[in-house]
Design a protein around this motif. Structure first.
Motif, PDB file in Angstrom:
ATOM      1  N   MET A 290      56.817  78.678 -42.830  1.00 14.14           N
ATOM      2  CA  MET A 290      55.876  79.306 -41.893  1.00 14.14           C
ATOM      3  C   MET A 290      56.561  79.496 -40.549  1.00 14.14           C
ATOM      4  N   GLY A 291      56.484  80.705 -39.977  1.00 12.11           N
ATOM      5  CA  GLY A 291      57.147  80.987 -38.715  1.00 12.11           C
ATOM      6  C   GLY A 291      56.418  80.373 -37.537  1.00 12.11           C
ATOM      7  N   GLU A 292      57.166  80.109 -36.506  1.00 12.30           N
ATOM      8  CA  GLU A 292      56.573  79.603 -35.276  1.00 12.30           C
ATOM      9  C   GLU A 292      56.819  80.612 -34.164  1.00 12.30           C
ATOM     10  N   THR A 293      55.902  80.645 -33.212  1.00  9.43           N
ATOM     11  CA  THR A 293      56.039  81.574 -32.109  1.00  9.43           C
ATOM     12  C   THR A 293      57.201  81.163 -31.212  1.00  9.43           C
ATOM     13  N   ARG A 294      58.081  82.094 -30.940  1.00 12.55           N
ATOM     14  CA  ARG A 294      59.158  81.841 -29.984  1.00 12.55           C
ATOM     15  C   ARG A 294      58.541  81.711 -28.601  1.00 12.55           C
ATOM     16  N   GLN A 295      59.093  80.851 -27.790  1.00 15.88           N
ATOM     17  CA  GLN A 295      58.520  80.639 -26.462  1.00 15.88           C
ATOM     18  C   GLN A 295      58.937  81.740 -25.494  1.00 15.88           C
ATOM     19  N   PHE A 296      57.993  82.088 -24.611  1.00 14.81           N
ATOM     20  CA  PHE A 296      58.245  83.091 -23.586  1.00 14.81           C
ATOM     21  C   PHE A 296      57.908  82.506 -22.216  1.00 14.81           C
ATOM     22  N   PHE A 297      58.922  82.459 -21.367  1.00 19.09           N
ATOM     23  CA  PHE A 297      58.779  81.917 -20.025  1.00 19.09           C
ATOM     24  C   PHE A 297      58.678  83.066 -19.013  1.00 19.09           C
ATOM     25  N   ALA A 298      57.775  82.928 -18.070  1.00 17.35           N
ATOM     26  CA  ALA A 298      57.619  83.920 -17.018  1.00 17.35           C
ATOM     27  C   ALA A 298      58.643  83.644 -15.914  1.00 17.35           C
ATOM     28  N   HIS A 299      59.570  84.556 -15.734  1.00 12.78           N
ATOM     29  CA  HIS A 299      60.690  84.416 -14.802  1.00 12.78           C
ATOM     30  C   HIS A 299      60.222  84.524 -13.353  1.00 12.78           C
ATOM     31  N   ARG A 300      60.275  83.408 -12.633  1.00 13.16           N
ATOM     32  CA  ARG A 300      59.744  83.315 -11.267  1.00 13.16           C
ATOM     33  C   ARG A 300      58.262  83.696 -11.244  1.00 13.16           C
ATOM     34  N   GLY A 301      57.569  83.334 -12.318  1.00 13.39           N
ATOM     35  CA  GLY A 301      56.213  83.813 -12.538  1.00 13.39           C
ATOM     36  C   GLY A 301      56.289  85.200 -13.156  1.00 13.39           C
ATOM     37  N   VAL A 302      55.180  85.919 -13.162  1.00 10.06           N
ATOM     38  CA  VAL A 302      55.190  87.290 -13.682  1.00 10.06           C
ATOM     39  C   VAL A 302      55.758  88.183 -12.575  1.00 10.06           C
TER      40      VAL A 302
END
Length: 246
Positions: free
Chosen positions: A1-13
């Motif tokens: 089962m796949g897991e969601t890759r993490q997404f970080f907001a760079h210096r916020g959005v």
């Protein structure tokens, strides 16, 4: 089962809001970004403030080095109008303010704190950042990164339970030796490193890779086979809306 890759907001959005402001961080939480990335430096009176550049010239209506202002002076500058007049009330936040806000959220937002001490030496920056993390009991939600190897080594000596990440540019051939000697738990890099043979060797050794700064689906698609653990982006909603599953 796949897991969601993490997404970080760079210096916020930061693609839609003035970078490293509370408005940009709130926007990240609104779209349920997995994390936010931010930068910290020290004021003249030793306060940990969130700002990328060593000077305030680019992102405020002031001029001068962060290190030459006390907090009561720094907080009065407009840190939003450079981006758009509607953000004129945004100011440079304290790291304490950001971390306190994180504790009010209804999900465990990760915080990647980049210590901007590779150009200017800020005495006790590491101790002050760790103290604030401890104060808000956010040890499991924080990642400390830097281009400064000595700073990362110091953090590891002070508290080896905090995740540390070495920031790199390009494709350094001696990277495995470097990260083992510091030591660190992850690497933050450009896409070229993640796609390289050395990048793959680093992952095989168990070091998670987070790639900056990916802002389009075409850039992202080139990384799909690279098995990176996170993307750092100015536009997290682009990826979160697509509900990308690996």
């Amino acid at each position: 089962m796949g897991e969601t890759r993490q997404f970080f907001a760079h210096r916020g959005v930061s693609g839609e809001y003035p970078e490293n402001t509370m408005a940009a961080f709130r926007a990240a939480a609104k779209v349920k970004a997995h994390g936010v990335e931010l930068d910290v430096q020290l004021t003249k009176d030793g306060e940990v403030v969130v700002i990328h550049d060593e000077t305030i010239d680019r992102t405020t209506n002031g001029i001068g080095y962060v290190k030459d202002f006390v907090w009561n002076q720094l907080k009065r500058f407009d840190a939003g109008s450079w981006f758009h007049p509607k953000f004129s009330r945004e100011s440079i936040p304290l790291l304490e303010e950001v971390l306190q806000w994180v504790t009010t959220l209804n999900y465990p937002l990760l915080v990647n704190v980049e210590l901007k001490n590779d150009i200017i030496d800020y005495p006790e920056l590491e101790e002050k950042v760790l103290h604030l993390i401890d104060m808000f009991h956010l040890q499991s939600q924080c990642i400390l990164s830097s281009f400064n190897k000595a700073s990362l080594k110091k953090i590891n000596e002070l508290n080896d339970s905090i995740e540390t990440a070495y920031l790199i540019e390009g494709i350094p051939v001696d990277i495995l030796k470097v990260v083992e000697n510091i030591p660190v738990k992850a690497i933050h890099c450009e896409a070229s490193f993640a796609q390289s043979i050395i990048g793959k060797k680093v992952q095989e050794r168990g070091y998670p890779i987070r790639v900056f700064t990916i802002n389009t689906m075409s850039e992202y698609n080139k990384l799909i086979k690279s098995n990176v653990s996170a993307i750092i982006t100015d536009y997290p909603e682009i990826f979160l809306e697509n509900k990308i599953i690996e």
